[in-house]
Design an enzyme around this catalytic site. Structure first.
Site, mmCIF file in Angstrom:
data_model
loop_
_atom_site.group_PDB
_atom_site.id
_atom_site.type_symbol
_atom_site.label_atom_id
_atom_site.label_comp_id
_atom_site.label_asym_id
_atom_site.label_seq_id
_atom_site.Cartn_x
_atom_site.Cartn_y
_atom_site.Cartn_z
ATOM 1 N N GLU A 1 0.829 -1.224 0.000
ATOM 2 C CA GLU A 1 0.000 0.000 0.000
ATOM 3 C C GLU A 1 0.860 1.269 0.000
ATOM 4 O O GLU A 1 0.523 2.239 -0.671
ATOM 5 C CB GLU A 1 -0.969 -0.039 1.191
ATOM 6 C CG GLU A 1 -2.040 -1.109 0.995
ATOM 7 C CD GLU A 1 -2.829 -1.417 2.263
ATOM 8 O OE1 GLU A 1 -2.199 -1.756 3.290
ATOM 9 O OE2 GLU A 1 -4.051 -1.320 2.229
ATOM 10 N N GLU B 1 -3.836 -9.738 3.886
ATOM 11 C CA GLU B 1 -4.696 -9.473 5.051
ATOM 12 C C GLU B 1 -5.791 -10.530 5.210
ATOM 13 O O GLU B 1 -6.206 -10.852 6.325
ATOM 14 C CB GLU B 1 -5.343 -8.077 4.934
ATOM 15 C CG GLU B 1 -4.371 -6.916 5.125
ATOM 16 C CD GLU B 1 -3.665 -6.484 3.849
ATOM 17 O OE1 GLU B 1 -3.731 -7.220 2.840
ATOM 18 O OE2 GLU B 1 -3.051 -5.400 3.868
HETATM 19 N N1 CO8 Z 1 4.360 -7.855 11.824
HETATM 20 C C1 CO8 Z 1 5.157 -8.173 12.869
HETATM 21 N N2 CO8 Z 1 6.238 -8.978 12.769
HETATM 22 C C2 CO8 Z 1 6.528 -9.455 11.542
HETATM 23 C C3 CO8 Z 1 5.740 -9.143 10.408
HETATM 24 C C4 CO8 Z 1 4.612 -8.297 10.580
HETATM 25 N N3 CO8 Z 1 3.835 -7.910 9.568
HETATM 26 N N4 CO8 Z 1 6.273 -9.780 9.338
HETATM 27 C C5 CO8 Z 1 7.346 -10.443 9.788
HETATM 28 N N5 CO8 Z 1 7.510 -10.251 11.104
HETATM 29 C C6 CO8 Z 1 8.549 -10.801 11.975
HETATM 30 C C7 CO8 Z 1 8.339 -12.285 12.261
HETATM 31 O O1 CO8 Z 1 7.418 -12.457 13.304
HETATM 32 C C8 CO8 Z 1 9.743 -12.711 12.621
HETATM 33 O O2 CO8 Z 1 10.015 -12.309 13.938
HETATM 34 P P1 CO8 Z 1 10.787 -13.330 14.956
HETATM 35 O O3 CO8 Z 1 12.148 -13.515 14.323
HETATM 36 O O4 CO8 Z 1 10.827 -12.557 16.229
HETATM 37 O O5 CO8 Z 1 9.998 -14.567 14.997
HETATM 38 C C9 CO8 Z 1 10.625 -11.867 11.710
HETATM 39 O O6 CO8 Z 1 9.811 -10.764 11.312
HETATM 40 C C10 CO8 Z 1 11.049 -12.609 10.463
HETATM 41 O O7 CO8 Z 1 9.905 -13.109 9.818
HETATM 42 P P2 CO8 Z 1 9.714 -14.677 9.440
HETATM 43 O O8 CO8 Z 1 10.530 -15.546 10.342
HETATM 44 O O9 CO8 Z 1 8.262 -14.943 9.334
HETATM 45 O O10 CO8 Z 1 10.406 -14.665 7.989
HETATM 46 P P3 CO8 Z 1 10.071 -15.638 6.763
HETATM 47 O O11 CO8 Z 1 11.113 -15.376 5.745
HETATM 48 O O12 CO8 Z 1 9.863 -17.021 7.231
HETATM 49 O O13 CO8 Z 1 8.647 -15.100 6.215
HETATM 50 C C11 CO8 Z 1 7.074 -13.417 5.506
HETATM 51 C C12 CO8 Z 1 8.552 -13.817 5.685
HETATM 52 C C13 CO8 Z 1 6.432 -14.301 4.438
HETATM 53 C C14 CO8 Z 1 7.039 -11.964 5.067
HETATM 54 C C15 CO8 Z 1 6.330 -13.612 6.847
HETATM 55 O O14 CO8 Z 1 7.079 -12.960 7.873
HETATM 56 C C16 CO8 Z 1 4.945 -13.046 6.856
HETATM 57 O O15 CO8 Z 1 4.034 -13.657 6.326
HETATM 58 N N6 CO8 Z 1 4.738 -11.853 7.488
HETATM 59 C C17 CO8 Z 1 3.442 -11.256 7.641
HETATM 60 C C18 CO8 Z 1 3.007 -10.570 6.365
HETATM 61 C C19 CO8 Z 1 1.608 -10.012 6.490
HETATM 62 O O16 CO8 Z 1 0.645 -10.720 6.737
HETATM 63 N N7 CO8 Z 1 1.478 -8.693 6.304
HETATM 64 C C20 CO8 Z 1 0.222 -8.007 6.362
HETATM 65 C C21 CO8 Z 1 0.003 -7.420 7.728
HETATM 66 S S1 CO8 Z 1 -1.602 -6.679 7.889
HETATM 67 C C22 CO8 Z 1 -1.467 -5.194 7.089
HETATM 68 O O17 CO8 Z 1 -0.438 -4.811 6.564
HETATM 69 C C23 CO8 Z 1 -2.690 -4.350 7.060
HETATM 70 C C24 CO8 Z 1 -2.332 -2.869 6.896
HETATM 71 C C25 CO8 Z 1 -3.460 -1.981 7.298
HETATM 72 C C26 CO8 Z 1 -3.870 -2.141 8.695
HETATM 73 C C27 CO8 Z 1 -4.823 -1.106 9.121
HETATM 74 C C28 CO8 Z 1 -5.936 -1.716 9.973
HETATM 75 C C29 CO8 Z 1 -5.933 -1.321 11.395
#
Ligand code: CO8
Length: 263
Positions: free
Chosen positions: A114, A134
């Site tokens: 976004e 999402e």
């Molecule tokens: N939020 C918080 N922490 C995160 C996020 C996130 N979005 N993405 C990754 N992290 C953290 C993980 O928890 C992890 O932390 P830790 O080492 O402490 O466990 C660290 O970053 C590394 O991530 P991964 O181990 O998961 O790394 P991978 O390479 O295995 O995976 C991915 C990478 C595919 C990107 C995976 O981390 C993932 O799926 N992340 C979430 C992506 C997601 O769903 N994003 C959308 C979030 S919702 C949103 O953006 C809505 C916006 C508007 C909101 C307004 C409404 C109020």
């Protein structure tokens, strides 16, 4: 202002904001949004900045979306406030009167996609991944994805991405018209800087007017858009840069735009 969740610097009239929470893949929390907003205000107030580049710290992510640990604690009212704040900041980004380039260096998910599509255009590293995941969290995009994405790639493509939550590669994003160029990751910033440097030599007023005419024109009918262009064109002719640009052509020399808004 001293920043922690972003890195802000300016060099040769080009500002760079680097999202700087690499351990959380640069996820957007309240603190980061506050700093982004403050940096955008600094940029808007600085007449010497011609281009803004947004990128992410580390080699894995641009922005992996809103911070889910924070998001998970919100009730409906807090979510409304958070989404409205995100919209206000992203609108401020989109309305900056300078060129804004997203240098997407890895995951750009949810709020990351976004933010990138509110920039004027995107250059993506070949390892970039875009998506609106999402739906997998039981929510919908909240920082403009249901509105800007369909305007950019068409409603059917946007619906497929938003309904499935699937990620797409940089090459797929290129084919959809979501990104302008795909660049080997190690060359991304060099190429972005080159384009930014080229844009920084252009007239400040003409760039601002072109941007505003395009952005405003996208949301109105063609006749109204053409009227916006006529006014913007006339305004450019009143700027010192138009005298310099046309004069330089007639004198067969390169134009040197000073970028001032008035004489
Ligand atoms: N939020 C918080 N922490 C995160 C996020 C996130 N979005 N993405 C990754 N992290 C953290 C993980 O928890 C992890 O932390 P830790 O080492 O402490 O466990 C660290 O970053 C590394 O991530 P991964 O181990 O998961 O790394 P991978 O390479 O295995 O995976 C991915 C990478 C595919 C990107 C995976 O981390 C993932 O799926 N992340 C979430 C992506 C997601 O769903 N994003 C959308 C979030 S919702 C949103 O953006 C809505 C916006 C508007 C909101 C307004 C409404 C109020």
């Amino acid at each position: 202002m001293a920043y922690e969740s972003i890195i802000y610097n300016v060099k040769n009239e080009i500002a760079t904001i680097t999202f700087n929470r690499p351990k959380a893949l640069n996820a957007l929390n309240q603190a980061l949004l506050g700093e982004l907003s403050a940096a955008l205000d600094e940029i808007a107030a600085d007449e010497n900045i011609r281009v803004l580049i947004l990128t992410g710290a580390g080699d894995k992510a641009f922005v992996a979306g809103a911070d889910i640990t924070e998001l998970a604690t919100f009730n409906s009212l807090q979510a409304k406030h958070f989404a409205a704040r995100g919209h206000a900041i992203i609108n401020k980004l989109q309305q900056l009167p300078i060129a804004v380039i997203a240098a997407v260096n890895g995951f750009a998910l949810g709020g990351g996609t976004e933010i990138s599509i509110a920039c004027d255009f995107i250059y993506a590293a070949d390892n970039a991944k875009f998506g609106q995941p999402e739906i997998n969290l039981g929510i919908i995009p909240g920082f403009g994805g249901t509105q800007r994405l369909p305007r950019l790639i068409g409603s059917n493509m946007a619906k497929e991405l938003i309904f499935t939550g699937k990620m797409i590669s940089a090459e797929q994003a290129l084919r959809l018209g979501l990104v302008n160029r795909v660049i080997p990751a190690e060359k991304l910033m060099e190429e972005v800087m080159q384009t930014a440097g080229e844009i920084a030599t252009k007239g400040r007023v003409s760039l601002r007017e072109a941007k505003q005419a395009i952005n405003a024109g996208m949301n109105v009918d063609l006749a109204s858009g053409c009227r916006i262009e006529i006014d913007a064109f006339a305004l450019c002719m009143a700027s010192p840069d138009s005298k310099e640009g046309t004069g330089a052509f007639l004198e067969k020399r390169p134009a040197k735009f000073k970028g001032r808004l008035t004489e």
